[in-house]
Design an enzyme around this catalytic site. Structure first.
Site, short mmCIF file in Angstrom:
data_model
loop_
_atom_site.label_atom_id
_atom_site.label_comp_id
_atom_site.label_asym_id
_atom_site.label_seq_id
_atom_site.Cartn_x
_atom_site.Cartn_y
_atom_site.Cartn_z
N ASN A 107 0.82 -1.20 0.00
CA ASN A 107 0.00 0.00 0.00
C ASN A 107 0.86 1.26 0.00
O ASN A 107 1.71 1.42 0.86
CB ASN A 107 -0.90 0.02 1.24
CG ASN A 107 -1.74 1.28 1.31
OD1 ASN A 107 -2.70 1.44 0.58
ND2 ASN A 107 -1.36 2.20 2.20
N TYR A 142 -7.55 11.37 -2.84
CA TYR A 142 -8.31 12.17 -1.90
C TYR A 142 -8.42 13.63 -2.33
O TYR A 142 -9.42 14.27 -2.05
CB TYR A 142 -7.65 12.13 -0.51
CG TYR A 142 -7.75 10.80 0.19
CD1 TYR A 142 -8.81 10.53 1.06
CD2 TYR A 142 -6.79 9.82 0.01
CE1 TYR A 142 -8.91 9.31 1.72
CE2 TYR A 142 -6.88 8.60 0.65
CZ TYR A 142 -7.94 8.34 1.50
OH TYR A 142 -8.03 7.12 2.13
N GLU A 155 -9.06 3.79 -2.39
CA GLU A 155 -9.39 4.65 -1.26
C GLU A 155 -9.86 5.98 -1.79
O GLU A 155 -9.24 6.57 -2.68
CB GLU A 155 -8.18 4.89 -0.34
CG GLU A 155 -7.75 3.70 0.49
CD GLU A 155 -6.58 4.05 1.42
OE1 GLU A 155 -6.42 5.24 1.77
OE2 GLU A 155 -5.83 3.13 1.79
N TRP A 204 -12.93 4.98 1.76
CA TRP A 204 -12.15 4.99 3.00
C TRP A 204 -12.94 5.82 3.99
O TRP A 204 -13.10 7.01 3.79
CB TRP A 204 -10.75 5.58 2.79
CG TRP A 204 -9.95 5.48 4.06
CD1 TRP A 204 -9.87 6.41 5.05
CD2 TRP A 204 -9.18 4.35 4.48
NE1 TRP A 204 -9.09 5.93 6.08
CE2 TRP A 204 -8.65 4.68 5.75
CE3 TRP A 204 -8.89 3.11 3.93
CZ2 TRP A 204 -7.85 3.80 6.46
CZ3 TRP A 204 -8.09 2.25 4.63
CH2 TRP A 204 -7.58 2.59 5.88
N GLU A 211 -6.00 6.83 12.67
CA GLU A 211 -5.48 7.42 11.43
C GLU A 211 -4.00 7.81 11.57
O GLU A 211 -3.63 8.98 11.46
CB GLU A 211 -6.33 8.63 11.01
CG GLU A 211 -7.63 8.26 10.33
CD GLU A 211 -7.42 7.53 9.00
OE1 GLU A 211 -6.36 7.72 8.38
OE2 GLU A 211 -8.32 6.78 8.59
#
Length: 500
Positions: free
Chosen positions: A201, A344, A416, A465, A472
């Site tokens: 990842n 993101y 994600e 996600w 986190e």
């Protein structure tokens, strides 16, 4: 809030949802009022959620598991405000409940990661932990009983601390051998039920966080990026990435040679895929944008598709950038069946080669670019709970198109994508539950993804996600990406409006 208060609140939610079809997956209203239908995504498209072992499992020394790098890092005084993953969401004991929750969402896939230190507590220097293997066997079996496709990450930032203490983990080529041994153990133990494997990842993010800024263990860095006892921020990230790429490629070769024919699975990797746009219309900022993408996204993907690092990096790094031997290129090139993207946010990029930049923005490891979320006093998008994460839905379409064009439309999965609200000192539970901004975020990003698919991008899945609020990393429990709220005292799972 008392239990009956929760029940009343969610009865209201359910009544609201009965009269609001726009909140269903079948009919989203996306950016600029665009309708989003399930039919706009290909047949067999995977809709799921993502988690990682250290962030949710807890049980940090139970049933044969030993310390991993994050256990060690977080137990050192002064790290992360006392937060750690010792208990996390206690998924280790509550996995059946969590799989039931996942099923209730209508998800047809679930991405999770395997704890290296739970399966091989001492790496290749000790035996396989049968209790750890049994835990993941139970997860796989119960997912499949619910008709949920497992999407398994072999390594998601955590590994046995012993490997760090023996030889420096990813700074050493010896880590390649340990990773391949771990991967082989996973293929042997779980491969009959896993069709989608992710080797590592976010190697690009991990290399920078752990070895440039020093914010992840083992906390290596140098000025101006941080003040760590050890490290070289210009060189070590390059070495670490090189070892991760070779470890990935060797594991894929092993799988293809010895397992793929019988198991029929697919191998991929997932990268942090921030999108960049030029700060100004100047040609130098456009070139800086291309460099920023090459030095971050293509840094990890170019070798796995083409067999070498981006030419943009070779030009500026010279001998500092490691080289692949002729033999290594043979198995590194083409060593992915699919590309995973964790997307993101989007930022602006400013040139630092031909113009001045703030301190730290002119280093080669960053592509001689300075990135920012602000232009002429205006933010590129709404703020979130994460610094430098802005809500910019168009960035989804832009990054997917970038990857499509650069890598000849290799199959992609968005593994994600998620939203955390801006931090506040005092937040009421009702406010956390009524997460309208998260709903709007996913609608808009799905609309953007649907546009890229209509334009021919071979995207095959989208994963939120995350399933539930979790640990986190260096942000501790202050950042909440989950569709489910976790009461930190009772660990009770409660659906937010976005989950419903």
């Amino acid at each position: 809030m008392k239990a009956n208060g929760f029940q009343f609140y969610y009865l209201c939610f359910l009544l609201f949802l009965c009269f609001s079809s726009a909140l269903s997956l079948g009919n989203f209203i996306g950016e600029e009022g665009e309708d989003i239908y399930r039919s706009q995504f290909p047949d067999g498209f995977l809709f799921g959620t993502s988690t990682s072992s250290y962030q949710i499992e807890g049980a940090y020394l139970e049933d044969g598991k030993r310390l991993n790098n994050w256990d060690f890092f977080n137990h050192r005084k002064g790290n992360i405000d006392g937060d750690n993953g010792d208990v996390a969401d206690d998924h280790y004991h509550r996995y059946l409940e969590d799989i039931e929750i996942l099923h209730s969402l209508g998800a047809n896939s679930y991405r999770f990661s395997l704890s290296w230190a739970r399966i091989l507590p001492r790496g290749r220097f000790g035996g396989v932990n049968p209790t750890g293997v049994s835990f993941y066997n139970k997860i796989l079996d119960n997912l499949l009983l619910k008709g949920i496709e497992p999407f398994v990450t072999i390594n998601h930032h955590d590994f046995p601390q012993e490997l760090e203490e023996r030889y420096g983990s990813w700074l050493s080529p010896l880590m390649q051998k340990d990773f391949v041994y771990f991967a082989e153990t996973c293929f042997t133990s779980f491969g009959d039920r896993v069709k989608y494997w992710i080797t590592i990842n976010e190697p690009n993010l991990f290399a920078l966080k752990a070895y440039m800024t020093g914010s992840y263990p083992p906390a290596h860095c140098s000025e101006p990026f941080g003040n760590c006892p050890v490290g070289n921020s210009d060189v070590e990230p390059l070495i670490v990435m090189h070892n991760m790429i070779l470890a990935h490629a060797k594991a894929v070769k092993l799988y293809r040679d010895n397992f793929q024919k019988n198991q029929g699975g697919f191998m991929g990797i997932v990268v942090t895929a921030t999108m960049y746009e030029p700060l100004t219309e100047n040609e130098v900022d456009l070139e800086a944008t291309n460099r920023a993408l090459a030095f971050f996204v293509a840094w990890a993907l170019d070798p796995l598709v083409f067999g070498d690092y981006p030419s943009e990096m070779r030009h500026y790094h010279g001998k500092e950038l490691p080289s692949f031997s002729a033999e290594e290129k043979e198995y590194v090139k083409g060593s992915i069946d699919f590309i995973g993207l964790n997307h993101y946010s989007t930022s602006y990029a400013k040139d630092c080669l031909y113009s001045s930049c703030p301190s730290g923005g002119d280093r080669a490891i960053q592509g001689f670019a300075y990135t920012t979320g602000e232009r002429n006093g205006v933010l590129i998008g709404d703020l979130t709970g994460m610094a430098n994460f802005f809500v910019v839905p168009r960035g989804m379409e832009e990054i997917v198109n970038y990857v499509k064009d650069r890598y000849h439309n290799k199959p992609m999965y968005v593994l994600e994508n998620g939203y955390s609200p801006p931090r506040k000192q005092e937040v009421q539970v009702q406010e956390v539950m009524n997460d309208v901004k998260r709903i709007e975020f996913h609608k808009a990003y799905l609309a953007s993804l649907a546009r890229s698919i209509r334009d021919g991008a071979d995207v095959r899945g989208y994963f939120v996600w995350t399933l539930m609020d979790s640990y986190e990393w260096v942000e501790g429990y202050n950042i909440t990406f989950g569709l489910y709220y976790i009461d930190r005292k009772t660990l009770e799972r409660t659906p937010k409006q976005s989950a419903l």
